[in-house]
Design a protein around this motif. Sequence first.
Motif, mmCIF file in Angstrom:
data_model
loop_
_atom_site.group_PDB
_atom_site.id
_atom_site.type_symbol
_atom_site.label_atom_id
_atom_site.label_comp_id
_atom_site.label_asym_id
_atom_site.label_seq_id
_atom_site.Cartn_x
_atom_site.Cartn_y
_atom_site.Cartn_z
ATOM 1 N N UNK A 186 -2.919 10.451 -7.186
ATOM 2 C CA UNK A 186 -1.572 9.888 -7.102
ATOM 3 C C UNK A 186 -0.609 10.863 -6.426
ATOM 4 N N UNK A 187 -0.689 12.127 -6.776
ATOM 5 C CA UNK A 187 0.205 13.136 -6.188
ATOM 6 C C UNK A 187 -0.087 13.351 -4.707
ATOM 7 N N UNK A 188 -1.356 13.371 -4.362
ATOM 8 C CA UNK A 188 -1.691 13.527 -2.935
ATOM 9 C C UNK A 188 -1.261 12.292 -2.137
ATOM 10 N N UNK A 189 -1.357 11.104 -2.762
ATOM 11 C CA UNK A 189 -0.882 9.893 -2.092
ATOM 12 C C UNK A 189 0.608 9.939 -1.839
ATOM 13 N N UNK A 190 1.377 10.427 -2.818
ATOM 14 C CA UNK A 190 2.819 10.593 -2.628
ATOM 15 C C UNK A 190 3.112 11.549 -1.486
ATOM 16 N N UNK A 246 0.830 -1.206 0.000
ATOM 17 C CA UNK A 246 0.000 0.000 0.000
ATOM 18 C C UNK A 246 0.863 1.253 0.000
ATOM 19 N N UNK A 247 1.871 1.281 0.847
ATOM 20 C CA UNK A 247 2.731 2.453 0.976
ATOM 21 C C UNK A 247 3.720 2.548 -0.182
ATOM 22 N N UNK A 248 4.164 1.405 -0.677
ATOM 23 C CA UNK A 248 5.145 1.396 -1.763
ATOM 24 C C UNK A 248 4.539 1.892 -3.069
ATOM 25 N N UNK A 249 3.310 1.497 -3.367
ATOM 26 C CA UNK A 249 2.642 1.981 -4.577
ATOM 27 C C UNK A 249 2.452 3.484 -4.499
ATOM 28 N N UNK A 250 1.980 3.955 -3.345
ATOM 29 C CA UNK A 250 1.740 5.392 -3.184
ATOM 30 C C UNK A 250 3.028 6.191 -3.325
ATOM 31 N N UNK A 251 4.139 5.656 -2.847
ATOM 32 C CA UNK A 251 5.418 6.366 -2.927
ATOM 33 C C UNK A 251 5.916 6.500 -4.351
ATOM 34 N N UNK A 252 5.399 5.676 -5.261
ATOM 35 C CA UNK A 252 5.829 5.697 -6.656
ATOM 36 C C UNK A 252 5.001 6.646 -7.515
ATOM 37 N N UNK A 253 4.014 7.291 -6.921
ATOM 38 C CA UNK A 253 3.166 8.277 -7.604
ATOM 39 C C UNK A 253 2.353 7.667 -8.730
ATOM 40 N N UNK A 254 1.575 6.660 -8.375
ATOM 41 C CA UNK A 254 0.606 6.132 -9.326
ATOM 42 C C UNK A 254 -0.713 5.948 -8.593
#
Length: 379
Positions: free
Chosen positions: A353-357, A298-306
Amino acid sequence: MSLKHRKTKKVHAPVLSLADQARKNGQHAGYDAGKEEGYLRGRANYIVNCAQEPLPFRQLHVLYVSSGKGFPYSPLDEAIMATLQGMVAQVTLSDPRQPVSEIALQTRPDLVLVLDGMDIPIEHIDAIRQAGIQTAIWLTDDPYYTDMTLEIVHHYDHIFTLELNCVELYRQSGCASVHYLPFAAFTNHYFPITTPSPLKRDVSFIGSAYWNRVYFFNPIMAQLMSHNTVFNGIWWDRLPDYTAYGEKIELGRWMSPQETNDVYNGTKIVINLHRSHEDDSVNNNHLKIPPASPNPRTFEIAASTTLQLTDARDDIARFYKPGVEIETYSSPQELLDKVEYYLTHEKERREIALRGLERTLKDHTYGKRINEMLTIIFP
């Protein structure tokens, strides 16, 4: 002839052939797509380079005992080791194959931190505690192997679990110091790339084909695969129509963090679907403790900006705001509907995606998690 009576000659635009018109449309589409991706990369780069709140440095010596299991646990070990080395004065590294208790008695660390703990002889931990050295374990797979973890947690001073529903379980079993601490994003592994990705996918899923995933995806597989979709992982030949999808399923290939990050960066929508707690073919959870917490992915996907589409676990809103920083689904049809929506709504997809990053870098890095752990152990 006067200017008044002079006729103006009309200029007609050249008539384009179908091939030329298609080429022109493709150029416009490519320009628009490049502009959108450039905006995403630029914004992501700005977010990454914004000053983050500094984390405290502690005059501590930590003996870190890795999982000893190799891949896919080794990236977790690397993330924790590298983060610790930037946050405490000294880190001594060990693994379950070494005489951990002897190393601890010789070096006298302030803390012995064990990841997973399944392979380390428990008498080593008992000897370390008897010598007055604090011990902690960070459990990696709750609640799926609680039959085994319940046998070892009593040997540690502090228990950290990535699963909220296991906190009370361990407390009721007699452990005094039990804390909820999910994993996070290691930003050396997972980050937005600054150049256009060589991979171009609409949808990706990376993970093993546990039976709950097979049953979930099978009814919508044809619709998902009608897009530029790729699945990666072991056991996907369990799908009834596996052979129909050809190269769209990369079977049995373990991907490194770098390869995974490249896929995330090159994909418009990454699907996250957690495994089931009721699969007795792979689990050791006879109490059938249900999971509520997000997995490390969950955190790894968000850190990749998608854009991440994840199944709606109970505790997800603690970490990301659904519909704002992440998107969720609760059925195969809802997943399919949201895939179709976000593939045609680029701006909304990009902004989530940007807000997740941004949320990930603010709250969900290993630096944040380890600082929380050390604050609990050394208040």
